[in-house]
Design a protein around this motif. Structure first.
Motif, PDB file in Angstrom:
ATOM      1  N   ARG A 197      26.942  12.506 -16.586  1.00 25.71           N
ATOM      2  CA  ARG A 197      27.186  11.874 -15.794  1.00 25.71           C
ATOM      3  C   ARG A 197      28.402  10.820 -15.450  1.00 25.71           C
ATOM      4  O   ARG A 197      29.323  11.365 -13.899  1.00 25.71           O
ATOM      5  CB  ARG A 197      26.148  11.272 -15.447  1.00 25.71           C
ATOM      6  CG  ARG A 197      25.587  10.674 -14.344  1.00 25.71           C
ATOM      7  CD  ARG A 197      24.908   9.972 -13.952  1.00 25.71           C
ATOM      8  NE  ARG A 197      23.190  10.444 -13.848  1.00 25.71           N
ATOM      9  CZ  ARG A 197      22.498  10.633 -15.055  1.00 25.71           C
ATOM     10  NH1 ARG A 197      23.076   9.824 -16.265  1.00 25.71           N
ATOM     11  NH2 ARG A 197      21.351  11.246 -15.810  1.00 25.71           N
ATOM     12  N   ARG A 198      28.803   9.921 -15.763  1.00 27.53           N
ATOM     13  CA  ARG A 198      29.633   9.051 -15.675  1.00 27.53           C
ATOM     14  C   ARG A 198      30.999   9.905 -15.272  1.00 27.53           C
ATOM     15  O   ARG A 198      32.231   9.483 -14.440  1.00 27.53           O
ATOM     16  CB  ARG A 198      29.815   8.473 -16.611  1.00 27.53           C
ATOM     17  CG  ARG A 198      31.159   7.236 -16.519  1.00 27.53           C
ATOM     18  CD  ARG A 198      31.389   6.162 -17.707  1.00 27.53           C
ATOM     19  NE  ARG A 198      32.594   5.663 -17.621  1.00 27.53           N
ATOM     20  CZ  ARG A 198      33.541   4.610 -18.739  1.00 27.53           C
ATOM     21  NH1 ARG A 198      31.971   3.806 -19.249  1.00 27.53           N
ATOM     22  NH2 ARG A 198      34.052   4.140 -18.660  1.00 27.53           N
ATOM     23  N   HIS A 243      31.066  11.319 -11.919  1.00 27.31           N
ATOM     24  CA  HIS A 243      31.589  10.717 -10.713  1.00 27.31           C
ATOM     25  C   HIS A 243      33.033  10.735 -10.964  1.00 27.31           C
ATOM     26  O   HIS A 243      33.959  10.301  -9.941  1.00 27.31           O
ATOM     27  CB  HIS A 243      30.314   9.714 -10.793  1.00 27.31           C
ATOM     28  CG  HIS A 243      29.033  10.624  -9.948  1.00 27.31           C
ATOM     29  ND1 HIS A 243      28.589  11.006  -9.765  1.00 27.31           N
ATOM     30  CD2 HIS A 243      28.235  10.605 -10.765  1.00 27.31           C
ATOM     31  CE1 HIS A 243      27.539  11.080  -8.876  1.00 27.31           C
ATOM     32  NE2 HIS A 243      26.939  10.605 -10.132  1.00 27.31           N
ATOM     33  N   ALA A 272      35.581  13.404  -9.411  1.00 22.48           N
ATOM     34  CA  ALA A 272      35.294  13.117  -8.444  1.00 22.48           C
ATOM     35  C   ALA A 272      36.012  12.009  -7.869  1.00 22.48           C
ATOM     36  O   ALA A 272      37.291  12.576  -6.311  1.00 22.48           O
ATOM     37  CB  ALA A 272      34.433  13.082  -7.014  1.00 22.48           C
ATOM     38  N   ASP A 273      35.903  11.462  -8.215  1.00 21.30           N
ATOM     39  CA  ASP A 273      36.988   9.874  -7.436  1.00 21.30           C
ATOM     40  C   ASP A 273      38.707  10.798  -8.516  1.00 21.30           C
ATOM     41  O   ASP A 273      39.340   9.634  -6.519  1.00 21.30           O
ATOM     42  CB  ASP A 273      36.444   8.481  -8.381  1.00 21.30           C
ATOM     43  CG  ASP A 273      35.188   8.471  -7.796  1.00 21.30           C
ATOM     44  OD1 ASP A 273      35.139   8.690  -6.503  1.00 21.30           O
ATOM     45  OD2 ASP A 273      34.670   7.424  -8.555  1.00 21.30           O
ATOM     46  N   THR A 296      34.203  18.884  -4.663  1.00 19.30           N
ATOM     47  CA  THR A 296      34.886  17.444  -3.904  1.00 19.30           C
ATOM     48  C   THR A 296      36.170  18.079  -3.171  1.00 19.30           C
ATOM     49  O   THR A 296      37.308  17.104  -3.707  1.00 19.30           O
ATOM     50  CB  THR A 296      35.657  16.836  -5.418  1.00 19.30           C
ATOM     51  OG1 THR A 296      36.380  18.333  -5.995  1.00 19.30           O
ATOM     52  CG2 THR A 296      34.221  16.140  -7.021  1.00 19.30           C
ATOM     53  N   ASP A 345      33.603  12.691   2.086  1.00 18.72           N
ATOM     54  CA  ASP A 345      33.705  11.832   0.593  1.00 18.72           C
ATOM     55  C   ASP A 345      32.278  11.416   0.893  1.00 18.72           C
ATOM     56  O   ASP A 345      31.331  10.551  -0.636  1.00 18.72           O
ATOM     57  CB  ASP A 345      34.565  10.402   0.813  1.00 18.72           C
ATOM     58  CG  ASP A 345      36.469  11.027   0.202  1.00 18.72           C
ATOM     59  OD1 ASP A 345      36.086  12.352  -0.017  1.00 18.72           O
ATOM     60  OD2 ASP A 345      36.697  10.729   0.268  1.00 18.72           O
ATOM     61  N   HIS A 370      29.042  12.246  -3.787  1.00 20.29           N
ATOM     62  CA  HIS A 370      28.417  11.936  -5.091  1.00 20.29           C
ATOM     63  C   HIS A 370      27.335  12.805  -4.326  1.00 20.29           C
ATOM     64  O   HIS A 370      26.404  12.258  -6.042  1.00 20.29           O
ATOM     65  CB  HIS A 370      28.415  10.298  -5.385  1.00 20.29           C
ATOM     66  CG  HIS A 370      29.958  10.205  -5.952  1.00 20.29           C
ATOM     67  ND1 HIS A 370      30.507  10.418  -6.689  1.00 20.29           N
ATOM     68  CD2 HIS A 370      31.338   9.463  -4.898  1.00 20.29           C
ATOM     69  CE1 HIS A 370      32.187   9.484  -7.082  1.00 20.29           C
ATOM     70  NE2 HIS A 370      32.409   9.557  -5.880  1.00 20.29           N
ATOM     71  N   ARG A 371      26.954  12.083  -3.190  1.00 24.12           N
ATOM     72  CA  ARG A 371      25.096  12.895  -3.225  1.00 24.12           C
ATOM     73  C   ARG A 371      25.360  13.827  -4.073  1.00 24.12           C
ATOM     74  O   ARG A 371      24.188  14.969  -4.740  1.00 24.12           O
ATOM     75  CB  ARG A 371      24.442  12.289  -2.140  1.00 24.12           C
ATOM     76  CG  ARG A 371      24.530  10.979  -1.413  1.00 24.12           C
ATOM     77  CD  ARG A 371      24.851  11.321  -0.289  1.00 24.12           C
ATOM     78  NE  ARG A 371      23.242  12.067   0.662  1.00 24.12           N
ATOM     79  CZ  ARG A 371      21.953  12.392   0.196  1.00 24.12           C
ATOM     80  NH1 ARG A 371      21.451  10.649   0.111  1.00 24.12           N
ATOM     81  NH2 ARG A 371      20.884  12.571   0.315  1.00 24.12           N
ATOM     82  N   LEU A 421      27.118  15.770  -6.177  1.00 20.73           N
ATOM     83  CA  LEU A 421      26.948  15.817  -7.749  1.00 20.73           C
ATOM     84  C   LEU A 421      25.946  15.262  -8.119  1.00 20.73           C
ATOM     85  O   LEU A 421      25.871  16.304  -9.336  1.00 20.73           O
ATOM     86  CB  LEU A 421      28.594  14.282  -8.210  1.00 20.73           C
ATOM     87  CG  LEU A 421      29.342  15.643  -7.701  1.00 20.73           C
ATOM     88  CD1 LEU A 421      30.951  14.686  -7.745  1.00 20.73           C
ATOM     89  CD2 LEU A 421      30.543  16.727  -8.426  1.00 20.73           C
ATOM     90  N   GLN A 422      25.399  14.484  -8.068  1.00 16.20           N
ATOM     91  CA  GLN A 422      24.114  13.997  -8.795  1.00 16.20           C
ATOM     92  C   GLN A 422      23.155  15.427  -8.412  1.00 16.20           C
ATOM     93  O   GLN A 422      22.743  15.590  -9.131  1.00 16.20           O
ATOM     94  CB  GLN A 422      23.604  12.971  -8.011  1.00 16.20           C
ATOM     95  CG  GLN A 422      22.375  11.912  -8.777  1.00 16.20           C
ATOM     96  CD  GLN A 422      22.822  12.014  -9.943  1.00 16.20           C
ATOM     97  OE1 GLN A 422      23.647  11.130 -10.397  1.00 16.20           O
ATOM     98  NE2 GLN A 422      22.404  12.225 -11.026  1.00 16.20           N
TER      99      GLN A 422
END
Length: 223
Positions: free
Chosen positions: A105-106, A109, A112-113, A175, A187, A191-192, A194-195
């Motif tokens: 998970r880490r 995210h 994506a950044d 992304t 942006d 992250h929403r 992706l979760q």
């Protein structure tokens, strides 16, 4: 005993080392150009004017062209930079997270950044996909992501019917905004979404996926 000839040779060697070692400001400028290019390729696509990239990086046009003689050279270095930084994120997540799925998970995210979704539009046209430096970085990234997923699968946290290709395709799709789109707040959703995707990866699976897991070999055949 140190002779005058030895001293002259040592002095010449130090001068040669200084001449071949990039100055700190040159290294900083290069990094700023690559970072600005990565951002602008995401926002506007790989055909964004190089003058605009130089302006965002805070350097002159001559400085940009001194480091990157043409667009293909700059795109190459942006792609390699994104891959390298994303691999570093995968390796850090593996080393620092005790829970295997938390590590995955880490990484997702963090990838994506790092703007990994910007890669696909750049890997077209005259881009050299077989450049040795690119192949080395791609292999390093693929191995790191495979380790993350294997670890999560062995821990019983990742569903069995997904492979590295599934993850990489989803990362790219979720992304990457459309170049030049009016969706300036894209942006805030990344992250929403992706979760939501990550929730679908966790075991036990709630449904049966159509088709078969996408392997890296499948992706290469499609490219």
């Amino acid at each position: 005993m140190v002779t005058e000839t030895d001293t002259r040779n040592e002095t010449a060697q130090r001068r040669a080392t200084r001449a071949t070692r990039p100055r700190a400001d040159a290294v900083r400028n290069r990094e700023r150009i690559v970072a600005a290019a990565r951002e602008m390729f995401v926002e506007f696509g790989p055909e964004v004017p190089l003058d605009e990239i130089a302006r965002r990086a805070g350097v002159g046009n001559a400085t940009l062209y001194r480091h990157f003689p043409d667009r293909d050279e700059l795109i190459h270095h942006v792609v390699v930079s994104v891959m390298s930084r994303t691999t570093d994120q995968a390796e850090a997540a593996t080393a620092e997270e005790a829970d295997a799925f938390d590590a995955l998970r880490r990484f997702v995210h963090a990838a994506a950044d790092e703007r990994i979704g910007a890669l696909c539009p750049m890997l077209s046209g005259g881009f050299d996909k077989d450049h040795p430096e690119l192949l080395a970085e791609r292999g390093r990234l693929e191995e790191a992501v495979d380790r993350l997923m294997t670890r999560a699968r062995q821990a019983g946290r990742l569903r069995d019917d997904v492979a590295v290709g599934d993850l990489m395709v989803a990362l790219s799709q979720l992304t990457r905004p459309l170049p030049g789109s009016a969706c300036m707040n894209f942006d805030q959703f990344v992250h929403r979404h992706l979760q939501l995707f990550l929730d679908g990866l966790e075991a036990p699976a709630r449904s049966v996926l159509p088709g078969s897991p996408a392997t890296l070999e499948d992706l290469r055949r499609e490219s």
